[in-house]
Design a protein around this motif. Structure first.
Motif, PDB file in Angstrom:
ATOM      1  N   LEU A  33     -23.140 -48.883 -46.101  1.00  0.00           N
ATOM      2  CA  LEU A  33     -22.538 -48.235 -44.941  1.00  0.00           C
ATOM      3  C   LEU A  33     -22.265 -46.764 -45.276  1.00  0.00           C
ATOM      4  O   LEU A  33     -21.326 -46.448 -45.996  1.00  0.00           O
ATOM      5  CB  LEU A  33     -21.240 -48.976 -44.610  1.00  0.00           C
ATOM      6  CG  LEU A  33     -20.691 -48.893 -43.199  1.00  0.00           C
ATOM      7  CD1 LEU A  33     -21.764 -49.170 -42.155  1.00  0.00           C
ATOM      8  CD2 LEU A  33     -19.553 -49.878 -43.042  1.00  0.00           C
ATOM      9  N   MET A  34     -23.123 -45.887 -44.776  1.00  0.00           N
ATOM     10  CA  MET A  34     -22.991 -44.472 -45.108  1.00  0.00           C
ATOM     11  C   MET A  34     -21.681 -43.895 -44.562  1.00  0.00           C
ATOM     12  O   MET A  34     -21.120 -42.967 -45.134  1.00  0.00           O
ATOM     13  CB  MET A  34     -24.193 -43.676 -44.583  1.00  0.00           C
ATOM     14  CG  MET A  34     -25.512 -44.018 -45.281  1.00  0.00           C
ATOM     15  SD  MET A  34     -25.430 -43.822 -47.083  1.00  0.00           S
ATOM     16  CE  MET A  34     -25.549 -45.511 -47.649  1.00  0.00           C
ATOM     17  N   SER A  35     -21.182 -44.458 -43.458  1.00  0.00           N
ATOM     18  CA  SER A  35     -19.885 -44.033 -42.909  1.00  0.00           C
ATOM     19  C   SER A  35     -18.789 -44.178 -43.962  1.00  0.00           C
ATOM     20  O   SER A  35     -17.936 -43.302 -44.114  1.00  0.00           O
ATOM     21  CB  SER A  35     -19.498 -44.890 -41.712  1.00  0.00           C
ATOM     22  OG  SER A  35     -20.397 -44.691 -40.657  1.00  0.00           O
ATOM     23  N   ASP A  36     -18.806 -45.296 -44.679  1.00  0.00           N
ATOM     24  CA  ASP A  36     -17.796 -45.523 -45.716  1.00  0.00           C
ATOM     25  C   ASP A  36     -18.032 -44.604 -46.911  1.00  0.00           C
ATOM     26  O   ASP A  36     -17.091 -44.090 -47.498  1.00  0.00           O
ATOM     27  CB  ASP A  36     -17.830 -46.988 -46.193  1.00  0.00           C
ATOM     28  CG  ASP A  36     -17.036 -47.899 -45.271  1.00  0.00           C
ATOM     29  OD1 ASP A  36     -16.369 -47.366 -44.362  1.00  0.00           O
ATOM     30  OD2 ASP A  36     -17.087 -49.127 -45.463  1.00  0.00           O
ATOM     31  N   LEU A  38     -19.238 -41.664 -46.851  1.00  0.00           N
ATOM     32  CA  LEU A  38     -18.750 -40.342 -46.454  1.00  0.00           C
ATOM     33  C   LEU A  38     -17.229 -40.255 -46.511  1.00  0.00           C
ATOM     34  O   LEU A  38     -16.668 -39.186 -46.706  1.00  0.00           O
ATOM     35  CB  LEU A  38     -19.225 -40.010 -45.036  1.00  0.00           C
ATOM     36  CG  LEU A  38     -20.669 -39.519 -44.911  1.00  0.00           C
ATOM     37  CD1 LEU A  38     -21.138 -39.606 -43.474  1.00  0.00           C
ATOM     38  CD2 LEU A  38     -20.826 -38.094 -45.424  1.00  0.00           C
ATOM     39  N   ALA A  39     -16.558 -41.376 -46.347  1.00  0.00           N
ATOM     40  CA  ALA A  39     -15.097 -41.353 -46.331  1.00  0.00           C
ATOM     41  C   ALA A  39     -14.472 -41.529 -47.716  1.00  0.00           C
ATOM     42  O   ALA A  39     -13.339 -41.147 -47.932  1.00  0.00           O
ATOM     43  CB  ALA A  39     -14.577 -42.437 -45.393  1.00  0.00           C
ATOM     44  N   PHE A  40     -15.213 -42.098 -48.655  1.00  0.00           N
ATOM     45  CA  PHE A  40     -14.579 -42.463 -49.924  1.00  0.00           C
ATOM     46  C   PHE A  40     -15.050 -41.702 -51.156  1.00  0.00           C
ATOM     47  O   PHE A  40     -14.327 -41.594 -52.129  1.00  0.00           O
ATOM     48  CB  PHE A  40     -14.782 -43.968 -50.204  1.00  0.00           C
ATOM     49  CG  PHE A  40     -13.942 -44.833 -49.338  1.00  0.00           C
ATOM     50  CD1 PHE A  40     -12.649 -45.153 -49.718  1.00  0.00           C
ATOM     51  CD2 PHE A  40     -14.417 -45.301 -48.130  1.00  0.00           C
ATOM     52  CE1 PHE A  40     -11.845 -45.941 -48.904  1.00  0.00           C
ATOM     53  CE2 PHE A  40     -13.624 -46.092 -47.309  1.00  0.00           C
ATOM     54  CZ  PHE A  40     -12.333 -46.412 -47.701  1.00  0.00           C
ATOM     55  N   GLU A  43     -16.944 -36.368 -56.250  1.00  0.00           N
ATOM     56  CA  GLU A  43     -18.125 -35.812 -56.922  1.00  0.00           C
ATOM     57  C   GLU A  43     -18.587 -36.629 -58.145  1.00  0.00           C
ATOM     58  O   GLU A  43     -17.885 -37.490 -58.618  1.00  0.00           O
ATOM     59  CB  GLU A  43     -17.867 -34.372 -57.322  1.00  0.00           C
ATOM     60  CG  GLU A  43     -16.757 -34.212 -58.310  1.00  0.00           C
ATOM     61  CD  GLU A  43     -16.355 -32.756 -58.447  1.00  0.00           C
ATOM     62  OE1 GLU A  43     -17.238 -31.898 -58.533  1.00  0.00           O
ATOM     63  OE2 GLU A  43     -15.156 -32.495 -58.481  1.00  0.00           O
ATOM     64  N   MET A  62     -24.653 -34.138 -48.895  1.00  0.00           N
ATOM     65  CA  MET A  62     -23.385 -33.597 -48.388  1.00  0.00           C
ATOM     66  C   MET A  62     -22.252 -33.803 -49.391  1.00  0.00           C
ATOM     67  O   MET A  62     -21.334 -33.018 -49.489  1.00  0.00           O
ATOM     68  CB  MET A  62     -23.011 -34.268 -47.055  1.00  0.00           C
ATOM     69  CG  MET A  62     -23.962 -33.956 -45.929  1.00  0.00           C
ATOM     70  SD  MET A  62     -24.126 -32.182 -45.677  1.00  0.00           S
ATOM     71  CE  MET A  62     -25.867 -32.080 -45.355  1.00  0.00           C
ATOM     72  N   LEU A  63     -22.313 -34.925 -50.124  1.00  0.00           N
ATOM     73  CA  LEU A  63     -21.228 -35.291 -51.034  1.00  0.00           C
ATOM     74  C   LEU A  63     -21.470 -34.866 -52.478  1.00  0.00           C
ATOM     75  O   LEU A  63     -20.669 -35.169 -53.346  1.00  0.00           O
ATOM     76  CB  LEU A  63     -21.035 -36.809 -50.994  1.00  0.00           C
ATOM     77  CG  LEU A  63     -20.478 -37.364 -49.680  1.00  0.00           C
ATOM     78  CD1 LEU A  63     -20.786 -38.831 -49.558  1.00  0.00           C
ATOM     79  CD2 LEU A  63     -18.987 -37.124 -49.604  1.00  0.00           C
ATOM     80  N   PRO A 117      -8.447 -42.704 -49.416  1.00  0.00           N
ATOM     81  CA  PRO A 117      -8.451 -41.521 -48.566  1.00  0.00           C
ATOM     82  C   PRO A 117      -7.075 -41.318 -47.940  1.00  0.00           C
ATOM     83  O   PRO A 117      -6.387 -42.294 -47.658  1.00  0.00           O
ATOM     84  CB  PRO A 117      -9.489 -41.849 -47.493  1.00  0.00           C
ATOM     85  CG  PRO A 117     -10.049 -43.169 -47.805  1.00  0.00           C
ATOM     86  CD  PRO A 117      -9.278 -43.789 -48.924  1.00  0.00           C
ATOM     87  N   LYS A 118      -6.700 -40.057 -47.760  1.00  0.00           N
ATOM     88  CA  LYS A 118      -5.367 -39.806 -47.197  1.00  0.00           C
ATOM     89  C   LYS A 118      -5.306 -40.275 -45.735  1.00  0.00           C
ATOM     90  O   LYS A 118      -6.316 -40.319 -45.042  1.00  0.00           O
ATOM     91  CB  LYS A 118      -4.980 -38.335 -47.344  1.00  0.00           C
ATOM     92  CG  LYS A 118      -5.725 -37.384 -46.432  1.00  0.00           C
ATOM     93  CD  LYS A 118      -5.193 -35.956 -46.563  1.00  0.00           C
ATOM     94  CE  LYS A 118      -5.844 -35.080 -45.529  1.00  0.00           C
ATOM     95  NZ  LYS A 118      -5.857 -33.684 -45.749  1.00  0.00           N
ATOM     96  N   VAL A 120      -4.647 -40.266 -41.788  1.00  0.00           N
ATOM     97  CA  VAL A 120      -4.842 -39.223 -40.782  1.00  0.00           C
ATOM     98  C   VAL A 120      -3.986 -39.516 -39.549  1.00  0.00           C
ATOM     99  O   VAL A 120      -3.555 -40.620 -39.343  1.00  0.00           O
ATOM    100  CB  VAL A 120      -6.326 -39.066 -40.363  1.00  0.00           C
ATOM    101  CG1 VAL A 120      -7.102 -38.424 -41.475  1.00  0.00           C
ATOM    102  CG2 VAL A 120      -6.940 -40.357 -39.918  1.00  0.00           C
TER     103      VAL A 120
END
Lengths: 120, 141
Positions: A33-36, A38-40, A43, A62-63, A117-118, A120
């Motif tokens: 799941l690329m959505s996850d 991107l969120a977690f 580097e 992007m990451l 992740p913080k 929101v």
């Protein structure tokens, strides 16, 4: 851990980025799941995934993900390999399932992303 | 504040194959400007999320990049359909993404919250039948 060690642990074969095998990685993330992702992800991470499409590479770019392990013997297209080479991502193909590849890396000392992740 | 750079990128609705190209260009442009890796990652993630949203959810729109000495600003402006309930859309896990987006690994309902998380300032304005504008800024210092 180096990318070379990752490759050996997942019994993989390097498809792109042979010259970067001695680069270090700090954490790993296993997800389709690329959505996850991107969120977690932070580097210097290895992404282990069974999903094969150019968005896996774009997400990784992007990451600043430095290495992708494609699990279960799936092979990306030539076009994807060229794209990975252009971005500078090392690509490894592993015969293991995502679960096993993640498990092997974990028991060899490569941790997951710990930071939540913080809110929101 | 003096604008050092301004670039706009049209984003087509449903263009899954090219989705992310604007974000790639934006990331490479900002890298050339010497922006720190950490700020660059925040901008890149939010930019990719918002570009994907334009492709997946909108009827088409424009992504604009503005750079001044203090911050990077991204503005996503679409021509509809608009979001009926912004609070719901901002909830992690809520998604109206279609099957095609999900097949590609997206549509987990993380996009908008993840943009807010990565941006220093985040604003969303939406009107059904008119469109949605998302403005995000990222402090450089």
């Amino acid at each position: 851990m180096t990318i070379r060690e990752v490759m050996e642990i997942v019994e993989g074969k390097v498809l792109v980025g042979e010259d970067r095998l001695d680069d270090p990685v700090d954490t790993a993330c296993g997800s389709d799941l690329m959505s996850d992702v991107l969120a977690f992800v932070k580097e210097r991470t290895v992404l282990i995934t069974g999903l094969i499409n150019p968005h896996v590479l774009r997400t990784s770019e992007m990451l600043d993900i430095t290495c992708i392990v494609f699990s279960r013997g799936k092979l990306p297209s030539e076009e994807m390999l060229e794209m990975a080479d252009e971005i500078g991502i090392t690509v490894i193909a592993s015969p293991m399932t995502t679960y096993t590849a993640c498990g092997e890396l974990y028991i060899h000392g490569l941790p997951g992303t710990k930071k939540k992740p913080k809110e929101v | 504040m003096a604008v050092l750079l301004e670039k706009s990128f049209p984003v087509e609705a449903g263009a899954y194959t090219t989705a992310g190209e604007a974000s790639t260009t934006i990331k490479r442009t900002l890298k050339q400007l010497g922006i720190s890796a950490e700020v660059l990652r925040h901008v890149s993630v939010a930019c990719y999320e918002v570009e994907l949203n334009l492709v997946i959810h909108s009827l088409g729109g424009t992504l604009t990049l503005l750079v001044d000495p203090e911050k990077v600003t991204l503005i996503s402006k679409d021509i509809g359909p608009g979001i009926p309930d912004i609070d719901k859309a901002m909830t992690e896990g809520f998604s109206t993404a279609n099957e095609e987006a999900r097949t590609l690994g997206f549509g987990a309902g993380m996009g908008l919250p993840n943009m807010k998380r990565n941006a220093t300032e985040f604003d969303i304005q939406s009107e059904v039948g008119v469109g949605t504008t998302i403005t995000m800024s990222f402090a450089l210092k």
